[in-house]
Write an enzyme that holds these catalytic residues in place. Structure first.
Site, PDB file in Angstrom:
ATOM      1  N   PRO A  14     -13.253  -4.675  11.401  1.00 51.05           N
ATOM      2  CA  PRO A  14     -14.623  -5.446  12.390  1.00 51.05           C
ATOM      3  C   PRO A  14     -15.079  -5.741  11.233  1.00 51.05           C
ATOM      4  CG  PRO A  14     -14.452  -2.785  12.231  1.00 51.05           C
ATOM      5  CD  PRO A  14     -12.687  -3.084  12.272  1.00 51.05           C
ATOM      6  N   ASN A  15     -15.953  -6.792  11.283  1.00 54.81           N
ATOM      7  CA  ASN A  15     -17.252  -7.262  10.352  1.00 54.81           C
ATOM      8  C   ASN A  15     -16.756  -7.802   9.640  1.00 54.81           C
ATOM      9  OD1 ASN A  15     -19.543  -6.335  12.836  1.00 54.81           O
ATOM     10  ND2 ASN A  15     -18.557  -4.011  12.309  1.00 54.81           N
ATOM     11  N   ARG A  22     -23.029 -10.718   5.497  1.00 51.93           N
ATOM     12  CA  ARG A  22     -23.093  -9.606   5.673  1.00 51.93           C
ATOM     13  C   ARG A  22     -23.628  -8.563   4.631  1.00 51.93           C
ATOM     14  NH1 ARG A  22     -18.301  -5.399   7.068  1.00 51.93           N
ATOM     15  NH2 ARG A  22     -19.788  -3.711   7.428  1.00 51.93           N
ATOM     16  N   TYR A  27     -21.503  -6.329  -0.072  1.00 56.36           N
ATOM     17  CA  TYR A  27     -19.660  -6.532   0.247  1.00 56.36           C
ATOM     18  C   TYR A  27     -20.257  -8.251  -0.844  1.00 56.36           C
ATOM     19  CZ  TYR A  27     -19.703  -3.177   3.652  1.00 56.36           C
ATOM     20  OH  TYR A  27     -20.378  -1.962   4.252  1.00 56.36           O
ATOM     21  N   ASN A  79      -7.807  -3.272   4.993  1.00 55.40           N
ATOM     22  CA  ASN A  79      -9.278  -3.084   4.788  1.00 55.40           C
ATOM     23  C   ASN A  79      -9.615  -2.968   6.853  1.00 55.40           C
ATOM     24  OD1 ASN A  79     -12.425  -2.516   5.237  1.00 55.40           O
ATOM     25  ND2 ASN A  79     -12.352  -4.471   3.359  1.00 55.40           N
ATOM     26  N   ALA A  82     -14.875  -0.202   9.392  1.00 54.74           N
ATOM     27  CA  ALA A  82     -15.679   1.142  10.447  1.00 54.74           C
ATOM     28  C   ALA A  82     -14.164   2.388  10.851  1.00 54.74           C
ATOM     29  CB  ALA A  82     -16.618   0.966  10.636  1.00 54.74           C
ATOM     30  N   GLU A 103      -4.834   1.115   0.969  1.00 56.70           N
ATOM     31  CA  GLU A 103      -6.401   1.118   2.099  1.00 56.70           C
ATOM     32  C   GLU A 103      -7.100   0.527   1.001  1.00 56.70           C
ATOM     33  OE1 GLU A 103      -7.563   5.045   3.442  1.00 56.70           O
ATOM     34  OE2 GLU A 103      -9.470   4.188   3.414  1.00 56.70           O
ATOM     35  N   HIS A 105     -11.728  -1.527   0.254  1.00 58.76           N
ATOM     36  CA  HIS A 105     -13.338  -1.051   0.431  1.00 58.76           C
ATOM     37  C   HIS A 105     -13.151  -1.952  -0.582  1.00 58.76           C
ATOM     38  CE1 HIS A 105     -12.322   1.368   3.653  1.00 58.76           C
ATOM     39  NE2 HIS A 105     -11.336   2.308   3.088  1.00 58.76           N
ATOM     40  N   ARG A 112     -21.586   6.038  -0.092  1.00 61.49           N
ATOM     41  CA  ARG A 112     -22.482   5.683   0.611  1.00 61.49           C
ATOM     42  C   ARG A 112     -22.882   7.123   1.202  1.00 61.49           C
ATOM     43  NH1 ARG A 112     -19.949   0.188   2.781  1.00 61.49           N
ATOM     44  NH2 ARG A 112     -22.571   0.542   2.980  1.00 61.49           N
TER      45      ARG A 112
END
Ligand code: DQA
Length: 151
Positions: A14-15, A22, A27, A79, A82, A103, A105, A112
């Site tokens: 998502p996103n 964004r 990012y 990825n 969230a 995985e 990111h 963070r």
């Protein structure tokens, strides 16, 4: 006889469709299309095939993971956005298909907010690449190919 290609599937959660617009300070400014093009090119250079799927829906991602049982996918790069921090269902889907995965990111999730430090996937992943930005995807492709071994 030509040997079957190594088939990698890249999933973005998502996103990530908003990349480029964004929170660019976190990012980066590359779009998802830019990032996918880089990953496809890294795969091609190594005689592998990469297909891409992005969805904002948890169920659609889980369904796509299930499809890897029958579509010839050898390795998954994901990825999960969230969903990394929330989705036991996605963990169960990955365990259910027994597909090796990396995985990825863009940001360093460990540097963070506290809630980003928990991943439901990291302990069952072959590798976790976090904080390398868009290059992390290319690194994941190279690592996946390495893991799959010689053709
Ligand atoms: C992300 C990190 C996640 O915490 C966040 O929810 C994202 C993007 C990353 O690529 O850095 O959507 O997965």
């Amino acid at each position: 006889m030509t040997k079957p290609k190594r088939k990698l599937l890249l999933i973005n959660g998502p996103n990530l469709n908003l990349l480029g617009r964004r929170e660019p300070e976190i990012y980066g400014t590359l779009t998802l299309d830019d990032i996918v093009a880089g990953a496809i090119s890294a795969a091609r250079k190594n005689n592998a095939e990469l297909t891409h799927f992005q969805s904002n829906s948890e169920s659609a991602i889980i369904e796509r993971i299930h499809q890897t049982l029958d579509d010839g996918t050898n390795f998954l790069i994901i990825n999960p956005g969230a969903f990394t921090h929330t989705s036991i269902a996605m963990r169960d889907a990955l365990l259910g298909v027994s597909m090796p995965f990396i995985e990825v990111h863009l940001s360093n999730v460990l540097a963070r907010e506290e809630f980003r430090k928990r991943s439901y996937l990291s302990d069952i992943a072959i590798a976790v690449i976090s904080g390398a930005g868009a290059k992390g995807y290319e690194l994941a492709v190279l690592t996946a190919i390495d893991q799959l071994g010689p053709q």
